[in-house]
Design an enzyme around this catalytic site. Structure first.
Site, PDB file in Angstrom:
ATOM      1  N   ARG A 170       0.767  -1.334  -0.032  1.00  0.00           N
ATOM      2  CA  ARG A 170       0.020   0.018  -0.049  1.00  0.00           C
ATOM      3  C   ARG A 170       1.063   1.347   0.028  1.00  0.00           C
ATOM      4  NH1 ARG A 170      -2.264   3.302   4.590  1.00  0.00           N
ATOM      5  NH2 ARG A 170      -4.063   4.753   3.438  1.00  0.00           N
TER       6      ARG A 170
ATOM      7  N   ASN B  49      -7.592   2.085   9.626  1.00  0.00           N
ATOM      8  CA  ASN B  49      -6.119   2.391  10.237  1.00  0.00           C
ATOM      9  C   ASN B  49      -6.628   2.232  11.877  1.00  0.00           C
ATOM     10  OD1 ASN B  49      -5.354   2.668   7.622  1.00  0.00           O
ATOM     11  ND2 ASN B  49      -4.578   4.851   8.085  1.00  0.00           N
TER      12      ASN B  49
ATOM     13  N   TYR C 215      -4.967   2.216  15.793  1.00  0.00           N
ATOM     14  CA  TYR C 215      -3.637   2.248  16.463  1.00  0.00           C
ATOM     15  C   TYR C 215      -4.199   2.370  18.236  1.00  0.00           C
ATOM     16  CZ  TYR C 215      -1.009   3.794  12.377  1.00  0.00           C
ATOM     17  OH  TYR C 215      -0.505   3.899  11.288  1.00  0.00           O
TER      18      TYR C 215
ATOM     19  N   GLU D 279      -7.707   8.727   5.976  1.00  0.00           N
ATOM     20  CA  GLU D 279      -7.656   9.333   7.276  1.00  0.00           C
ATOM     21  C   GLU D 279      -8.388  10.776   7.191  1.00  0.00           C
ATOM     22  OE1 GLU D 279      -4.741   8.951  10.050  1.00  0.00           O
ATOM     23  OE2 GLU D 279      -4.743   6.820  10.131  1.00  0.00           O
TER      24      GLU D 279
ATOM     25  N   GLU E  93      -3.563   0.058   8.100  1.00  0.00           N
ATOM     26  CA  GLU E  93      -2.416   0.656   8.956  1.00  0.00           C
ATOM     27  C   GLU E  93      -2.643   0.026  10.203  1.00  0.00           C
ATOM     28  OE1 GLU E  93      -1.345   4.640   9.273  1.00  0.00           O
ATOM     29  OE2 GLU E  93      -1.857   4.895   7.040  1.00  0.00           O
TER      30      GLU E  93
ATOM     31  N   HIS F  95      -2.893  11.040   0.511  1.00  0.00           N
ATOM     32  CA  HIS F  95      -2.416  10.833   1.934  1.00  0.00           C
ATOM     33  C   HIS F  95      -1.783  12.070   2.260  1.00  0.00           C
ATOM     34  CE1 HIS F  95      -1.076   7.536   4.858  1.00  0.00           C
ATOM     35  NE2 HIS F  95      -0.643   8.740   5.371  1.00  0.00           N
TER      36      HIS F  95
HETATM   37  C1  FCB Z   1      -1.787   7.477  10.677  1.00  0.00           C
HETATM   38  C2  FCB Z   1      -1.285   8.162   9.295  1.00  0.00           C
HETATM   39  C3  FCB Z   1       0.358   7.536   9.019  1.00  0.00           C
HETATM   40  C4  FCB Z   1       0.998   7.636   9.957  1.00  0.00           C
HETATM   41  C5  FCB Z   1       0.453   6.760  11.025  1.00  0.00           C
HETATM   42  C6  FCB Z   1       1.474   6.723  12.349  1.00  0.00           C
HETATM   43  O1  FCB Z   1      -2.514   8.628  11.238  1.00  0.00           O
HETATM   44  O2  FCB Z   1      -2.121   7.729   8.368  1.00  0.00           O
HETATM   45  O3  FCB Z   1       0.748   8.435   7.804  1.00  0.00           O
HETATM   46  O4  FCB Z   1       1.657   8.789  10.339  1.00  0.00           O
HETATM   47  O5  FCB Z   1      -0.640   7.275  11.532  1.00  0.00           O
END
Ligand code: FCB
Length: 472
Positions: free
Chosen positions: A92, A313, A315, A181, A378, A136
């Site tokens: 990607r 994505n 985290y 995002e 992600e 992006h």
């Molecule tokens: C996301 C972004 C990516 C990277 C990660 C850690 O928000 O899409 O570019 O910065 O966080």
């Protein structure tokens, strides 16, 4: 040692087949143009909002920028070999709008397109599937000067750029993601000033939300129609940063805080895209602040152009309180409080709490409420890596993070979520936006002095896990 960890996290994780992930599960690594390419002024590329933001004093750690980054523009064939060595099947990456359409208007720049055509050649040679993100975050600066995402015209400019890119590459690429995002583009870019272009106006940010979604919809329509007319295989999606909102207590205030966080963070994107309507509760909240989303007739039909896949994505999940630390339900501006509450959990170098089970919860919720197939576009973690004297990086924290989140994906699948792939963020250490080169998310280390790449332990673990799972 990672001094950000408040409780120990790393375990001794060895590669093994992940139970429940099928042989055709998609495995990938992800990057983004501005974070790795460098060559900022080469072959006709014009500045993006990030080039400008990086040059604004105080915005990026140590005033760093993406002028050189990982020099991927010049090292691309070697980097593709690296991707291939990791045994992933999918890569990607994003296209740089100001490379393909300098200034954000007019015809395509052949030299900009050539770079991506060469990248596709290299990927094809090694049987790696390309997964393209159109946007992006690198909006051409000229379009920001003309109003940026709060201006409706930017949606049309984005659709025009998407058409140029798809016309040139659509016969070779099946997987297209419109935006990465949009929450970050709108909120960090226009409300909080924490990312480019660094503006701070909540009303503008809400206009940006709508115009990002409109741009997504217009581009989606074009890709769908063109793919059908040319008989091209297309898998179309958008990537959202999604989390979970858990109330700290069972109070009404905390429930309301979660509703607002989920509404402005997730539903304001997911609902119009999949259901053709903005969430009524959030529209009402905005009205109380005298803000109206700039919706025109027909917009929501465009925005709800059917998608094939939702890119997630992930985290972290967040605990929310609806009162200030002093117990007040209103903040200094008289607005209802939506406050993230810290927990005693292990954290990454970003200070983000590590919450793998929240990923399972999120995927099940998405399945239930929205029903689209998902791919984790992600997931990953920054830690303060140390290089041993013999040049190794024993990043057990990152390996544990990946293992726990991949297990969370498998759990979600076992409970009925249609998750089809997982892409590690990131292939390389890279330019982490406002954090500059300080935060290392790569499974491959980059020595920025020499541009040397070194596989961290996490990369080897990921490679072996993929091989074992596929052969299982
Ligand atoms: C996301 C972004 C990516 C990277 C990660 C850690 O928000 O899409 O570019 O910065 O966080």
């Amino acid at each position: 040692m990672n001094n950000h960890l408040v409780t120990p996290y790393a375990r001794n994780v060895t590669p093994a087949p992940v139970p429940g992930l099928p042989a055709d599960f998609r495995w990938g690594v992800a990057t983004a143009a501005y974070q790795i390419e460098g060559a900022a002024a080469e072959d006709g590329r014009t500045p993006s909002i990030w080039d400008t933001y990086c040059r604004t004093p105080g915005m990026v750690v140590r005033g760093e920028n993406g002028d050189t980054a990982c020099d991927h523009y010049h090292r691309m064939p070697d980097d593709v070999q690296l991707i291939s060595d990791l045994s992933v099947d999918t890569y990607r990456f994003s296209l740089a709008w100001p490379r393909i359409q300098p200034g954000g208007r007019g015809p395509a720049n052949p030299k900009g397109l050539d770079f991506y055509k060469r990248l596709l050649d290299e990927l094809e040679t090694r049987a790696i599937t390309p997964w393209i993100t159109l946007y992006h975050w690198d909006l051409p600066q000229d379009l920001e000067d003309a109003g940026g995402w709060p201006a409706r015209d930017t949606a049309h400019r984005f659709a025009e750029y998407a058409a140029l890119a798809y016309d040139a590459l659509g016969d070779r690429v099946k997987h297209w993601t419109t935006l990465n995002e949009p929450w970050c583009s709108a909120m960090l870019g226009y409300a909080y000033g924490a990312q480019a272009p660094g503006r701070k106006d909540f009303g503008d940010a809400m206009s940006a939300v709508h115009h990002l979604l409109l741009g997504h919809g217009l581009a989606s329509q074009y890709l769908r129609e063109t793919a059908a007319a040319k008989n091209q295989d297309l898998e179309l999606g958008i990537t959202l940063n999604l989390g979970t909102a858990t109330p700290e207590t069972d109070s009404r205030e905390d429930a309301e805080a979660c509703r607002r966080a989920d509404g402005l963070g997730s539903r304001i994107y997911l609902d119009p895209i999949t259901k053709g309507a903005y969430p009524a509760d959030i529209v009402a909240d905005l009205a109380l602040r005298n803000i109206e989303l700039p919706v025109q007739d027909g917009d929501l039909e465009v925005i709800s152009t059917p998608l094939d896949v939702l890119g997630v994505n992930f985290y972290r999940g967040t605990l929310f309180s609806g009162v200030t630390e002093e117990g007040s339900p209103l903040d200094a501006d008289g607005l209802p409080v939506t406050r993230g509450v810290e927990r005693d959990l292990p954290r990454t170098a970003m200070d983000w709490e590590i919450t793998p089970t929240a990923l399972t919860d999120l995927l099940l919720r998405l399945q239930q409420d929205y029903g689209l197939p998902t791919v984790i576009t992600e997931n990953g973690a920054a830690f303060d890596d140390e290089v041993t004297p013999d040049g190794e990086i024993h990043d057990a924290d990152r390996t544990t993070y990946l293992a726990d989140h991949i297990a969370a994906v498998a759990d979600a699948r076992a409970q009925g979520a249609d998750v089809r792939g997982y892409f590690a963020w990131s292939l390389l250490d890279n330019f982490e936006w406002s954090y500059g080169y300080d935060k290392r998310f790569g499974i491959v280390r980059v020595d920025y002095e020499t541009q040397e790449r070194t596989l961290k332990d996490s990369a080897k673990w990921y490679r072996d896990t993929i091989r074992l799972t596929r052969d299982n």
